[in-house]
Design a protein around this motif. Structure first.
Motif, PDB file in Angstrom:
ATOM      1  N   THR A 131       0.832  -1.202   0.000  1.00  0.00           N
ATOM      2  CA  THR A 131       0.000   0.000   0.000  1.00  0.00           C
ATOM      3  C   THR A 131       0.865   1.250   0.000  1.00  0.00           C
ATOM      4  N   TRP A 132       1.935   1.227   0.770  1.00  0.00           N
ATOM      5  CA  TRP A 132       2.861   2.363   0.839  1.00  0.00           C
ATOM      6  C   TRP A 132       3.509   2.604  -0.524  1.00  0.00           C
ATOM      7  N   ILE A 133       3.932   1.537  -1.180  1.00  0.00           N
ATOM      8  CA  ILE A 133       4.548   1.662  -2.505  1.00  0.00           C
ATOM      9  C   ILE A 133       3.572   2.288  -3.490  1.00  0.00           C
ATOM     10  N   THR A 134       2.334   1.789  -3.505  1.00  0.00           N
ATOM     11  CA  THR A 134       1.321   2.331  -4.409  1.00  0.00           C
ATOM     12  C   THR A 134       1.098   3.818  -4.165  1.00  0.00           C
ATOM     13  N   SER A 135       0.988   4.198  -2.894  1.00  0.00           N
ATOM     14  CA  SER A 135       0.749   5.607  -2.574  1.00  0.00           C
ATOM     15  C   SER A 135       1.941   6.474  -2.957  1.00  0.00           C
ATOM     16  N   GLN A 136       3.163   5.959  -2.763  1.00  0.00           N
ATOM     17  CA  GLN A 136       4.355   6.713  -3.130  1.00  0.00           C
ATOM     18  C   GLN A 136       4.421   6.956  -4.635  1.00  0.00           C
ATOM     19  N   LEU A 137       4.078   5.946  -5.416  1.00  0.00           N
ATOM     20  CA  LEU A 137       4.085   6.117  -6.862  1.00  0.00           C
ATOM     21  C   LEU A 137       3.007   7.103  -7.286  1.00  0.00           C
ATOM     22  N   ARG A 138       1.841   7.033  -6.666  1.00  0.00           N
ATOM     23  CA  ARG A 138       0.770   7.972  -7.016  1.00  0.00           C
ATOM     24  C   ARG A 138       1.211   9.403  -6.741  1.00  0.00           C
ATOM     25  N   VAL A 139       1.888   9.616  -5.626  1.00  0.00           N
ATOM     26  CA  VAL A 139       2.382  10.957  -5.286  1.00  0.00           C
ATOM     27  C   VAL A 139       3.387  11.433  -6.339  1.00  0.00           C
ATOM     28  N   LYS A 140       4.290  10.534  -6.740  1.00  0.00           N
ATOM     29  CA  LYS A 140       5.294  10.890  -7.740  1.00  0.00           C
ATOM     30  C   LYS A 140       4.652  11.257  -9.080  1.00  0.00           C
ATOM     31  N   HIS A 179       9.845   6.270 -12.439  1.00  0.00           N
ATOM     32  CA  HIS A 179       9.391   6.674 -11.101  1.00  0.00           C
ATOM     33  C   HIS A 179       9.157   5.430 -10.231  1.00  0.00           C
ATOM     34  N   ALA A 180       8.492   4.438 -10.815  1.00  0.00           N
ATOM     35  CA  ALA A 180       8.160   3.225 -10.063  1.00  0.00           C
ATOM     36  C   ALA A 180       9.413   2.509  -9.577  1.00  0.00           C
ATOM     37  N   ARG A 181      10.414   2.439 -10.427  1.00  0.00           N
ATOM     38  CA  ARG A 181      11.628   1.696 -10.084  1.00  0.00           C
ATOM     39  C   ARG A 181      12.462   2.370  -9.003  1.00  0.00           C
ATOM     40  N   THR A 182      12.251   3.672  -8.784  1.00  0.00           N
ATOM     41  CA  THR A 182      13.050   4.382  -7.782  1.00  0.00           C
ATOM     42  C   THR A 182      12.493   4.238  -6.365  1.00  0.00           C
ATOM     43  N   ILE A 183      11.322   3.643  -6.227  1.00  0.00           N
ATOM     44  CA  ILE A 183      10.697   3.532  -4.910  1.00  0.00           C
ATOM     45  C   ILE A 183      11.301   2.364  -4.129  1.00  0.00           C
ATOM     46  N   LYS A 184      11.633   2.613  -2.901  1.00  0.00           N
ATOM     47  CA  LYS A 184      12.227   1.595  -2.049  1.00  0.00           C
ATOM     48  C   LYS A 184      11.285   0.403  -1.878  1.00  0.00           C
ATOM     49  N   GLY A 185      11.823  -0.788  -2.047  1.00  0.00           N
ATOM     50  CA  GLY A 185      11.030  -1.999  -1.851  1.00  0.00           C
ATOM     51  C   GLY A 185      10.424  -2.560  -3.117  1.00  0.00           C
ATOM     52  N   VAL A 186      10.530  -1.831  -4.236  1.00  0.00           N
ATOM     53  CA  VAL A 186       9.965  -2.320  -5.492  1.00  0.00           C
ATOM     54  C   VAL A 186      10.890  -3.373  -6.093  1.00  0.00           C
ATOM     55  N   ARG A 187      10.349  -4.532  -6.343  1.00  0.00           N
ATOM     56  CA  ARG A 187      11.125  -5.637  -6.902  1.00  0.00           C
ATOM     57  C   ARG A 187      11.063  -5.667  -8.426  1.00  0.00           C
ATOM     58  N   ARG A 188       9.925  -5.243  -8.972  1.00  0.00           N
ATOM     59  CA  ARG A 188       9.719  -5.350 -10.417  1.00  0.00           C
ATOM     60  C   ARG A 188       8.562  -4.449 -10.821  1.00  0.00           C
ATOM     61  N   VAL A 189       8.559  -3.991 -12.070  1.00  0.00           N
ATOM     62  CA  VAL A 189       7.448  -3.193 -12.596  1.00  0.00           C
ATOM     63  C   VAL A 189       6.902  -3.906 -13.825  1.00  0.00           C
ATOM     64  N   VAL A 190       5.615  -4.205 -13.796  1.00  0.00           N
ATOM     65  CA  VAL A 190       4.948  -4.885 -14.912  1.00  0.00           C
ATOM     66  C   VAL A 190       3.948  -3.912 -15.529  1.00  0.00           C
ATOM     67  N   SER A 191       4.157  -3.569 -16.788  1.00  0.00           N
ATOM     68  CA  SER A 191       3.284  -2.598 -17.451  1.00  0.00           C
ATOM     69  C   SER A 191       2.324  -3.274 -18.423  1.00  0.00           C
ATOM     70  N   HIS A 192       1.038  -2.996 -18.237  1.00  0.00           N
ATOM     71  CA  HIS A 192      -0.004  -3.382 -19.186  1.00  0.00           C
ATOM     72  C   HIS A 192      -0.649  -2.118 -19.752  1.00  0.00           C
TER      73      HIS A 192
END
Length: 204
Positions: A131-140, A179-192
């Motif tokens: 949830t924290w990761i999602t919110s951080q990306l939304r802010v970015k 932006h997504a890849r710079t967030i702490k704790g992100v292991r991978r980004v999958v784009s659809h």
């Protein structure tokens, strides 16, 4: 996903299901109609597609709920221009297959993307961090004037970010994934995510 998180997801669906009989025939009825319509009109997909997607999402959630409350609590459903994305963690392949079958059974999906992860019961899950990761990306994204953030849906499962929506350009999509890849704790980004001029789009 924790029990509390499942309960939070369950509440709005229960309220909508309970209110359904009263809403039948009232085509113009909407929750927060003014704000919702304004947001939908600002999206690249437009208000008509946004409304259609919400109907598909509610239909799939209703099928999951009626079939198996446990499965409903584990599966997150995102819909964009008829494309359905299933994310979350289930215990066995049969659950993964059943969720996809129920998504197709709603009858209006043009595609079902099954990103459900299979993990045994008791596996360590960190929904608070997701949830924290999602919110951080939304802010970015909101703070980036070169990104139309309203066009992106974000879901995070076990540190993997799943993106859905429409990008204005390749450059914009690259900024979003960066932006997504710079967030702490992100292991991978999958784009659809599709580009807005992608010929595969099938809006209503």
């Amino acid at each position: 996903m924790t029990r509390n998180a499942s309960a939070i997801r369950l509440l709005p669906v229960l309220l909508l299901l309970g209110a359904a009989p009263a809403l039948q025939g009232c085509v113009g009825v909407a929750v927060g109609a003014g704000a919702t319509a304004g947001i939908a009109a600002s999206e690249e997909r437009g208000a008509k597609n946004a409304a259609n997607d919400k109907g598909i999402q509610l239909g799939i959630n209703e099928r999951l709920f009626q079939k198996d409350l446990g499965l409903f609590g584990k599966v997150s459903v995102t819909v964009y221009e008829g494309r359905v994305l299933l994310t979350g963690v289930v215990q066995k392949q049969e659950d993964r297959d059943e969720a996809e079958r129920l998504a197709w059974s709603q009858g209006r999906a043009v595609e079902v993307i099954n990103e459900l992860v299979i993990a045994p019961s008791g596996s360590l899950m960190d929904s608070a961090n997701d949830t924290w990761i999602t919110s951080q990306l939304r802010v970015k994204l909101t703070g980036d004037s070169t990104v139309v953030d309203i066009n992106y849906s974000i879901d995070t499962v076990n540190g993997v970010i799943y993106l859905m929506g429409l990008a204005q350009s390749e450059a914009e999509l690259t900024r979003v994934t960066d932006h997504a890849r710079t967030i702490k704790g992100v292991r991978r980004v999958v784009s659809h995510v599709y580009l807005k001029n992608d010929p595969r789009r099938r809006p209503v």
